[in-house]
Motif scaffolding. Structure first.
Motif, PDB file in Angstrom:
ATOM      1  N   THR A  92      36.365 -13.416 -13.180  1.00 52.34           N
ATOM      2  CA  THR A  92      35.541 -12.327 -13.323  1.00 52.34           C
ATOM      3  C   THR A  92      35.261 -12.108 -14.834  1.00 52.34           C
ATOM      4  O   THR A  92      34.133 -11.772 -15.623  1.00 52.34           O
ATOM      5  N   PRO A 120      27.570  -8.275  -7.429  1.00 53.80           N
ATOM      6  CA  PRO A 120      28.914  -9.145  -7.473  1.00 53.80           C
ATOM      7  C   PRO A 120      28.681 -10.236  -8.302  1.00 53.80           C
ATOM      8  O   PRO A 120      27.450 -10.440  -9.052  1.00 53.80           O
ATOM      9  N   THR A 148      28.522 -14.215  -8.330  1.00 57.79           N
ATOM     10  CA  THR A 148      28.219 -14.973  -6.979  1.00 57.79           C
ATOM     11  C   THR A 148      27.737 -16.461  -7.501  1.00 57.79           C
ATOM     12  O   THR A 148      27.229 -16.887  -8.428  1.00 57.79           O
TER      13      THR A 148
END
Lengths: 388, 388
Positions: free
Chosen positions: B119, B209, B211
């Motif tokens: 992330t 999010p 993805t």
């Protein structure tokens, strides 16, 4: 459908500008091209822009709008990326946009900043134009890939490093009168042969340098040019694009470039000309052997015969069909995302009888630009002609 | 000029596929789209492909030819990059290619692999869609940028985090019936309000999010579709693209998205429809506030009134004009280089009366896809209509 006219073009000094950003370089080229065109920037309706390694070299993606802003345009801006053929591919989209009547004025250009990250990092960044899984992770870099292709060519058709040296000598010679060239240095065949080996059989003078630079051209319709009384005698009359498998291992032949064959066939058909009609060409000589592939794919030579062209003096300034009068990528330099439009600019200048450089090929009417990406997995070919 | 028909479309499961490469994901989507279209892949003449962060996430540029090879096509393949609007921009070039008669069958798609780098690295990679010199180096990331835009909106027009929460609740609700969605989880307004803050006023449920995923669509001409008896009732009748300065600091207003205004105006004009004709839309809700900007720019709401649309139930499945029936980027997921074509696929499926999902908007005839890059510095809008 109107064939786009080239109303103006500009190329920055190619070379080492580690202290200048990509936007700074492109602003110089774009503003100069618009000024040379004599077109009100308000009339521009789109920007197509080529860039290859901005993510790695400048931590900057999404450069389309950034570059539009840099030259004061409030237009849809699209970045096209096809490795070293990014700008040629951008030209193709710009041509399409003019031809289908969507816009009367389109700016096309490209920029690349490479020297700021150093040669090792630039070589690594260039490698992402190859297949990461099957080539790069096995240690392949582009000098190595083109060395493989050169060996395959020699094996299949004959030829030697000395033949390639003549290409380097020619392109260095051509660059002596190109004020934008990165390298203005006369070399001899012996210099090229004796230079350090990069990836056998290729030596230092078989390889283009790492280059910062930018370029832009302003395309417009014939009717806009007439209406605004522009000096724009050169039109893009043919466009072609070809693709191939990215990895060398997935191709049947290492000594041919079918993507370029296809691009040339399409562009010639589009322009309704043939190789024999072409007076001169700018081709993608990232390595000397690549010039051989190019002039064979463009139909100037049969397979296996392009290797001797420079040695025989056929592609020099005084030859029958000069190749890379700009100095080519070899000596002019190769800011990868800009190269395709720099080729376009060179061809337009050489064809435009009023341009100082036109005396290099007096009375020429048809020129070609050949821009290749990766190991010629992407290619664009554009035919330009002087219009009556 | 023929308006392209959408002959087939496919979307992979959106979500976390760190073990799958981009080419693997795109191969799945591309082969399925060709199969669904019932078109002989040999008839495909070009690929336009969107990808944003391949250089950083997969050490892979030059993905055009790579992806053509992955789906067995030997065609010119062009990667287009406009940050999160990459695929929408690819659609625009594909439409152009069909309309000007250059090709009868064009594949358009996109892929992004993001979760493999984690992330933090993905957030850093996403940041290159903003201005590196003037935004990223000052610490800006996209949650922060959209938080600034949300604050500006609230300040200018009113609105609250609770209004945004209704958008998140709606899109989560919509995704429950989308089998490709990354997140299928019902949430309440309280859940959204109580969620951890990402960048005030935006919380966890205001943000899409990270993805992995891919998508593809096959476009063809009306005459090809008729000749081959294809089931392709939906046409792309309007295309528009707008640009804006890349950095927020260079814009006069943080709570409006003029690039989208321009794209919408052009697309509506091209299709000869207006906002009132549109039955539903897929819009770029990378953050909940972005959906507000989108539906205002698309002319569905006056400035300052879009904020209440979800709360009032006007944009829910049962509302007058459903927005993001796929779940939007918020719940469906946002593999950035693929999103624009995934929107196209959703709109085509919802318009095609024979598709199982068409019952979501029975008897609809006009749908719109709105794809934005960066802080809406690039936008494409496409109008799709059922043809008689």
């Amino acid at each position: 459908m109107s064939d786009p006219r080239i109303a103006g073009a500009s190329v920055t000094q190619f070379g080492k500008h580690p202290e200048r950003t990509g936007r700074d370089l492109f602003a110089e080229a774009g503003l100069e091209a618009l000024s040379e065109a004599g077109i009100d920037p308000e009339d521009a309706e789109a920007l197509y822009y080529g860039n290859f390694m901005g993510e790695l070299a400048e931590h900057q993606g999404h450069q389309g709008p950034l570059m539009a802003e840099a030259i004061g345009l409030d237009v849809p801006a699209t970045r096209v990326e096809a490795a070293c053929a990014s700008a040629g591919t951008a030209v193709r989209e710009a041509v399409k946009t003019i031809r289908n009547g969507e816009a009367e004025v389109v700016v096309v250009g490209g920029a690349e900043r490479m020297t700021n990250i150093g040669t090792a990092a630039a070589t690594d960044a260039l490698a992402i134009a190859a297949d990461d899984l099957y080539e790069v992770r096995a240690g392949m870099t582009f000098p190595g890939a083109y060395a493989l292709m050169a060996r395959s060519y020699f094996d299949q058709y004959g030829g030697s490093h000395e033949d390639l040296a003549h290409i380097a000598v020619k392109n260095h010679e051509h660059a002596l009168v190109n004020e934008h060239a990165q390298i203005q240095k006369e070399i001899t065949v012996e210099d090229a042969i004796d230079a350090p080996t990069i990836a056998s059989p290729l030596g230092l003078y078989d390889s283009c340098p790492i280059t910062d630079g930018a370029t832009a051209a302003v395309l417009t319709t014939e009717s806009y040019a007439e209406e605004h009384d522009l000096d724009a005698p050169v039109a893009i009359t043919g466009t072609g694009q070809g693709g191939d498998n990215l990895a060398l291992q997935d191709r049947p032949h290492l000594a041919q470039t079918p993507a370029a064959d296809k691009a040339a066939e399409e562009a010639y058909g589009d322009a309704d000309v043939g190789p024999d009609d072409v007076d001169f060409a700018e081709v993608h000589d990232c390595f000397t052997i690549a010039e051989v592939f190019a002039i064979e794919s463009l139909g100037f030579y049969e397979r296996g015969e392009g290797i001797a062209a420079a040695r025989n003096g056929e592609t020099t300034r005084d030859g029958d069909r000069p190749i890379n009068l700009s100095g080519g990528l070899k000596a002019k330099g190769h800011p990868v995302g800009a190269t395709g439009v720099a080729q376009l600019a060179t061809v337009a200048w050489l064809l435009d009888g009023s341009h100082p450089r036109a005396d290099a090929v007096p009375d020429s009417t048809v020129g070609v630009a050949h821009n290749a990406g990766g190991t010629v997995a992407s290619t664009t070919v554009h035919v330009m002609e002087v219009q009556e």
